[in-house]
Motif scaffolding. Structure first.
Motif, short mmCIF file in Angstrom:
data_model
loop_
_atom_site.label_atom_id
_atom_site.label_comp_id
_atom_site.label_asym_id
_atom_site.label_seq_id
_atom_site.Cartn_x
_atom_site.Cartn_y
_atom_site.Cartn_z
N ASP A 163 39.38 33.46 49.08
CA ASP A 163 40.77 33.10 49.90
C ASP A 163 40.86 34.46 50.99
O ASP A 163 41.71 34.14 51.79
CB ASP A 163 41.87 33.46 48.69
CG ASP A 163 41.44 34.88 47.91
OD1 ASP A 163 41.90 35.88 48.29
OD2 ASP A 163 40.61 34.85 46.92
N LYS B 202 36.48 35.33 45.66
CA LYS B 202 37.29 35.94 46.66
C LYS B 202 37.31 35.16 48.10
O LYS B 202 37.58 35.76 49.10
CB LYS B 202 37.21 37.53 46.72
CG LYS B 202 37.04 38.29 45.65
CD LYS B 202 37.32 39.86 46.02
CE LYS B 202 37.10 40.58 44.59
NZ LYS B 202 37.13 41.93 44.79
N GLY C 297 34.03 49.29 38.25
CA GLY C 297 33.53 49.90 36.89
C GLY C 297 34.32 49.65 35.67
O GLY C 297 34.25 50.40 34.78
N ARG C 298 35.22 48.67 35.76
CA ARG C 298 36.12 48.51 34.51
C ARG C 298 35.74 47.97 33.43
O ARG C 298 36.01 48.57 32.18
CB ARG C 298 37.28 47.49 35.04
CG ARG C 298 38.36 47.28 34.13
CD ARG C 298 39.21 48.53 34.00
NE ARG C 298 40.34 48.57 33.10
CZ ARG C 298 40.35 49.25 31.79
NH1 ARG C 298 39.06 49.61 31.62
NH2 ARG C 298 41.29 49.27 31.04
N THR C 299 34.54 46.98 33.59
CA THR C 299 34.07 46.62 32.42
C THR C 299 32.87 47.42 31.92
O THR C 299 31.76 47.79 32.89
CB THR C 299 33.65 45.13 32.56
OG1 THR C 299 34.84 44.50 32.86
CG2 THR C 299 33.04 44.40 31.29
N SER D 67 40.41 44.87 37.14
CA SER D 67 41.11 46.29 37.81
C SER D 67 40.62 46.32 38.91
O SER D 67 39.61 45.87 39.49
CB SER D 67 40.66 47.33 36.54
OG SER D 67 40.77 48.59 37.66
N SER E 277 29.80 45.34 40.44
CA SER E 277 31.23 45.84 40.21
C SER E 277 32.14 45.36 41.03
O SER E 277 32.01 45.48 42.24
CB SER E 277 30.84 47.32 40.05
OG SER E 277 32.18 47.70 39.40
N ASN E 278 33.42 44.97 40.55
CA ASN E 278 34.50 44.53 41.51
C ASN E 278 34.21 42.94 42.13
O ASN E 278 34.99 42.75 42.81
CB ASN E 278 34.74 45.42 42.68
CG ASN E 278 36.03 45.55 42.95
OD1 ASN E 278 36.86 45.47 42.20
ND2 ASN E 278 36.21 45.72 44.37
N GLY F 242 34.50 40.25 40.73
CA GLY F 242 35.64 39.15 39.97
C GLY F 242 34.90 38.85 38.79
O GLY F 242 35.66 37.56 38.47
N LYS F 243 34.13 39.33 38.12
CA LYS F 243 33.73 38.58 36.77
C LYS F 243 34.82 38.52 35.88
O LYS F 243 35.15 37.30 35.20
CB LYS F 243 32.66 39.46 36.02
CG LYS F 243 31.40 39.66 37.07
CD LYS F 243 30.21 40.61 36.53
CE LYS F 243 30.87 41.96 36.58
NZ LYS F 243 31.27 42.63 37.87
N SER F 244 35.77 39.49 35.54
CA SER F 244 36.50 39.48 34.49
C SER F 244 37.62 38.61 34.94
O SER F 244 38.20 37.92 34.24
CB SER F 244 37.04 40.95 34.02
OG SER F 244 36.02 41.87 33.83
N SER F 245 38.12 38.84 36.24
CA SER F 245 39.05 37.76 36.63
C SER F 245 38.83 36.36 36.57
O SER F 245 39.73 35.42 36.32
CB SER F 245 39.32 37.99 38.21
OG SER F 245 39.64 39.48 38.51
N SER G 82 39.69 33.40 42.07
CA SER G 82 40.57 33.40 40.95
C SER G 82 42.04 33.39 41.42
O SER G 82 43.14 32.70 40.62
CB SER G 82 40.45 34.87 40.10
OG SER G 82 39.19 34.58 39.50
N GLY H 183 29.92 45.49 35.69
CA GLY H 183 29.01 45.27 36.89
C GLY H 183 28.15 46.18 37.26
O GLY H 183 28.21 47.45 36.95
N1 LIG Z 1 41.76 38.34 46.75
C1 LIG Z 1 40.96 38.07 45.49
N2 LIG Z 1 40.98 39.09 44.77
C2 LIG Z 1 40.31 39.06 43.55
C3 LIG Z 1 39.73 37.75 43.12
N3 LIG Z 1 39.36 37.86 41.99
C4 LIG Z 1 39.51 39.27 41.45
N4 LIG Z 1 39.85 39.74 42.84
C5 LIG Z 1 40.38 41.46 42.53
O1 LIG Z 1 39.22 41.98 42.56
C6 LIG Z 1 39.12 43.20 41.87
C7 LIG Z 1 38.10 43.07 40.83
O2 LIG Z 1 38.31 42.28 39.72
P1 LIG Z 1 37.58 42.13 38.56
O3 LIG Z 1 37.68 40.90 37.86
O4 LIG Z 1 38.04 43.48 37.62
O5 LIG Z 1 36.01 42.55 38.98
P2 LIG Z 1 34.63 42.83 37.78
O6 LIG Z 1 33.62 42.02 38.45
O7 LIG Z 1 35.17 42.40 36.45
O8 LIG Z 1 34.60 44.34 38.07
P3 LIG Z 1 33.73 45.26 37.09
O9 LIG Z 1 34.45 45.25 35.57
O10 LIG Z 1 33.98 46.74 37.62
O11 LIG Z 1 32.19 44.80 37.03
C8 LIG Z 1 40.60 43.29 41.23
O12 LIG Z 1 41.54 43.97 41.98
C9 LIG Z 1 41.14 41.55 41.10
O13 LIG Z 1 42.35 41.53 41.47
C10 LIG Z 1 40.09 36.51 44.01
O14 LIG Z 1 39.68 35.46 43.70
N5 LIG Z 1 40.60 36.84 45.20
#
Ligand SMILES: Nc1nc2c(ncn2[C@@H]2O[C@H](COP(=O)(O)OP(=O)(O)OP(=O)(O)O)[C@@H](O)[C@H]2O)c(=O)[nH]1
Ligand SMILES: [Mg+2]
Length: 204
Positions: A148, A146, A60-62, A56, A35-36, A38-41, A180, A81
């Motif tokens: 960056d 991430k 736990g968004r997705t 988000s 979780s978190n 960056g999958k959705s991003s 992303s 996640g």
């Molecule tokens: N600095 C940075 N932040 C990122 C990047 N990709 C995602 N984030 C941040 O990380 C957080 C989680 O991103 P999501 O894409 O929602 O993550 P997820 O894996 O889909 O999370 P779940 O749905 O909870 O499983 C958000 O606040 C994004 O803005 C990145 O490449 N760089």
């Protein structure tokens, strides 16, 4: 065949578990990770569409299995996640079960994108996903997300650690830096998806 335009990716349908999935034809590539991570991003960056998959700050968004169609018979899948510490044990187990069930049963899966925050790679549940993929012979692309957030030398250090561990777990794999935010690694992701598409779709 012309190369695929990921900008035309559209939302298809969501499911709360594998048995409900009524999509049969074609192939699909799940995006999996903590979780978190960056999958959705990553899906949004690939499609060049900020709100296609819900991302988000709150982990736990997705919470569903979300299908997106890239072109006819080719889908990417955004999954819940794993490992969000604020979820109850029951909720955690439920979402892990949805994931394991989906990964173990869906014949349409022809590749898997495993996303790991570059600062916290290869945690226990990531290894579990790798084991499922090995068992099912599903090829894996690893994205160190991430990136960056780290300097070049920190990134290279993490890359070496991941590479060293993966050699023990997998015969073949590909690891890429991904961001992303800075749009790093998106072309590499596209190329891999194109490869899996071309490799499998003609045998449908
Ligand atoms: N600095 C940075 N932040 C990122 C990047 N990709 C995602 N984030 C941040 O990380 C957080 C989680 O991103 P999501 O894409 O929602 O993550 P997820 O894996 O889909 O999370 P779940 O749905 O909870 O499983 C958000 O606040 C994004 O803005 C990145 O490449 N760089
Ligand atoms: Mg998500």
């Amino acid at each position: 065949m012309n190369s695929i335009n990921y900008n035309q990716t559209v939302f298809l349908k969501s499911f709360s578990n594998t048995t409900n999935i009524d999509i049969k034809n074609g192939i699909e590539i799940p995006f999996v990770g903590y979780s978190n991570s960056g999958k959705s991003s990553a899906i949004n960056s690939l499609a060049n569409h900020k709100k296609l998959a819900r991302s988000s700050k709150t982990p736990g968004r997705t919470q569903l299995i979300n299908f997106f169609e890239v072109v006819s018979n080719f889908r990417i899948v955004d999954l819940p996640g794993y490992g969000y510490s604020k979820f109850s044990i029951l909720k955690k187990l439920k979402s892990q079960n949805i994931l394991y069930n989906y990964l173990s049963k869906r014949k349409q899966i022809k590749g898997l994108v495993l996303l790991m925050d570059i600062r916290h790679p290869l945690k226990i549940l990531d290894q579990k996903i790798i084991n499922i993929s090995v068992k099912r012979n599903i090829p894996i692309l690893i994205l160190l997300t991430k990136c960056d957030k780290l300097t070049t030398s920190q990134k290279n250090f993490q890359f070496k650690i991941v590479n060293k561990k993966l050699i023990q777990l997998l015969d073949t794999f590909q690891i890429e830096f991904f961001s992303s935010l800075k749009r790093i690694g998106i072309k590499k992701l596209e190329l891999k998806l194109n490869f899996w598409y071309k490799k499998n779709i003609f045998f449908e």
